[in-house]
Design an enzyme around this catalytic site. Structure first.
Site, mmCIF file in Angstrom:
data_model
loop_
_atom_site.group_PDB
_atom_site.id
_atom_site.type_symbol
_atom_site.label_atom_id
_atom_site.label_comp_id
_atom_site.label_asym_id
_atom_site.label_seq_id
_atom_site.Cartn_x
_atom_site.Cartn_y
_atom_site.Cartn_z
ATOM 1 N N ARG A 280 0.822 -1.222 0.000
ATOM 2 C CA ARG A 280 0.000 0.000 0.000
ATOM 3 C C ARG A 280 0.852 1.267 0.000
ATOM 4 N NH1 ARG A 280 -5.186 -0.735 3.551
ATOM 5 N NH2 ARG A 280 -5.931 -2.751 2.853
ATOM 6 N N ASP B 273 -15.926 9.852 7.771
ATOM 7 C CA ASP B 273 -14.853 8.851 7.743
ATOM 8 C C ASP B 273 -13.552 9.620 7.939
ATOM 9 O OD1 ASP B 273 -14.798 5.707 6.550
ATOM 10 O OD2 ASP B 273 -12.869 6.734 6.558
HETATM 11 C C1 LIG Z 1 -14.188 -1.755 7.023
HETATM 12 S S1 LIG Z 1 -14.756 -0.121 6.722
HETATM 13 C C2 LIG Z 1 -16.413 -0.244 7.324
HETATM 14 C C3 LIG Z 1 -17.377 0.537 6.463
HETATM 15 C C4 LIG Z 1 -18.854 0.447 6.888
HETATM 16 N N1 LIG Z 1 -19.051 1.018 8.204
HETATM 17 C C5 LIG Z 1 -19.355 -0.962 6.846
HETATM 18 O O1 LIG Z 1 -19.580 -1.571 7.908
HETATM 19 O O2 LIG Z 1 -19.542 -1.496 5.742
HETATM 20 C C6 LIG Z 1 -13.909 0.790 8.031
HETATM 21 C C7 LIG Z 1 -13.880 2.293 7.807
HETATM 22 O O3 LIG Z 1 -13.435 2.935 9.008
HETATM 23 C C8 LIG Z 1 -12.637 4.038 8.661
HETATM 24 N N2 LIG Z 1 -11.771 4.406 9.801
HETATM 25 C C9 LIG Z 1 -10.649 3.777 10.232
HETATM 26 N N3 LIG Z 1 -10.119 4.434 11.284
HETATM 27 C C10 LIG Z 1 -10.925 5.503 11.520
HETATM 28 C C11 LIG Z 1 -10.887 6.562 12.463
HETATM 29 N N4 LIG Z 1 -9.914 6.666 13.373
HETATM 30 N N5 LIG Z 1 -11.871 7.501 12.420
HETATM 31 C C12 LIG Z 1 -12.862 7.410 11.476
HETATM 32 N N6 LIG Z 1 -12.936 6.443 10.561
HETATM 33 C C13 LIG Z 1 -11.979 5.485 10.582
HETATM 34 C C14 LIG Z 1 -11.862 3.558 7.447
HETATM 35 O O4 LIG Z 1 -11.380 4.620 6.673
HETATM 36 C C15 LIG Z 1 -12.903 2.713 6.717
HETATM 37 O O5 LIG Z 1 -13.562 3.433 5.702
#
Ligand SMILES: C[S@@+](CC[C@H](N)C(=O)[O-])C[C@H]1O[C@@H](n2cnc3c(N)ncnc32)[C@H](O)[C@@H]1O
Length: 288
Positions: free
Chosen positions: A46, A148
């Site tokens: 990445r 996000d």
């Molecule tokens: C696996 S995805 C889940 C997306 C959606 N909530 C779902 O369940 O399908 C996790 C998301 O959390 C976000 N994320 C990770 N760390 C974060 C943080 N500290 N604050 C806000 N968002 C975060 C990532 O960018 C990613 O888009």
């Protein structure tokens, strides 16, 4: 453990164990994301793209660039590269049925939802579709804040354009009702209809930040499949802050592999990975 140990000799850029440890430390500090040792190759592939863009030769150079300047513009691409954004429309479908019931019994107008890890938008648009269906109108009194940490996924979400394979699992009625099929150059793509898009606002929010730029309280908070990346101490801090943003009859929806047993004094289950505030939380936090 030899920190200078090269992780693989096939790499285009020099990358050793100490580099991985430093990446893991930095992303933990700024995003709360824990990277275990199994992620060493993932981190390489990445971030290698960033090294190519910046014309650097080693991970040590890249990490130096970040560390020497806390305001470096490279921090955001670094974070974006390391988040995991897997999502889909109506993922964990039972939550949308529970939400529809919550909307139908709630008197809140507007009904306010915060989607706290919105990724590329499939989740908040599924919330908006659920609202239109539950209230049986194309203009429901619903506000959805989609946030996000990752700015790139948020930009995709705001565009609301998806390849048609992402819509495959959806009923024909939903595809027809909520999407416009692309033609000519946009063949194979679908755009969410403007009415659906109008229910959503997008904002970058890092759940790890000590304060969140949010106003008022929410009827529903969706915080799904993101807490798995945080350790329990971090989860506890975030959940206590989220709890204060829930209305007394509000509901918090978490991912299928997440649970709030370790904070049961403040959250009580009201359905499949769905939680409400306890009396104690309402009393102590003065919500409402
Ligand atoms: C696996 S995805 C889940 C997306 C959606 N909530 C779902 O369940 O399908 C996790 C998301 O959390 C976000 N994320 C990770 N760390 C974060 C943080 N500290 N604050 C806000 N968002 C975060 C990532 O960018 C990613 O888009």
């Amino acid at each position: 453990m030899d920190l200078n140990q090269t992780i693989s000799h096939e790499h285009e850029f020099s990358y050793c164990r100490a580099d991985f440890n430093k990446v893991a430390q930095l992303i933990y500090e700024c995003a709360g994301i824990r990277l275990n040792d199994s992620k060493q190759q993932m981190v390489y592939s990445r971030l290698a793209r960033r090294l190519r863009v910046l014309k650097l030769r080693s991970f040590a150079q890249y990490l130096h660039l970040l560390e020497q300047d806390p305001d470096s513009a490279e921090w955001q691409p670094f974070i974006n590269a390391l988040t995991t954004n897997l999502t889909s429309f109506f993922r964990e479908a039972y939550h949308f049925e529970i939400l529809a019931q919550q909307m139908q019994t709630s008197r809140a107008r507007p009904f306010r939802i915060w989607c706290a890890a919105a990724s590329t938008g499939e989740e908040p648009y599924s919330l908006a579709m659920t609202a239109m269906e539950a209230y049986q109108t194309a203009q429901p009194a619903v506000e959805i804040l989609a946030s996000d940490l990752d700015t790139q996924v948020l930009a995709t979400a705001a565009q609301g354009v998806y390849t048609v394979d992402k819509l495959e699992q959806m009923t024909l009625a939903r595809k027809r009702g909520f999407f416009l099929k692309g033609t000519a150059m946009n063949g194979g793509k679908a755009r969410v209809k403007p009415g659906l898009r109008a229910l959503l606002q997008f904002q970058q929010i890092n759940l790890l930040d000590s304060t969140w730029p949010l106003q008022g309280q929410f009827d529903a908070i969706f915080c799904r499949n993101v807490m798995i990346y945080f350790d329990q101490a971090t989860q506890k801090i975030i959940l206590q802050k989220m709890g204060r943003l829930l209305k007394p009859d509000g509901q918090l929806y978490v991912g299928h592999s997440e649970n709030l047993h370790f904070i049961s004094e403040y959250f009580t289950s009201c359905g499949k990975t769905t939680y409400r505030l306890t009396e104690r939380a309402i009393r102590e936090w003065g919500v409402g």
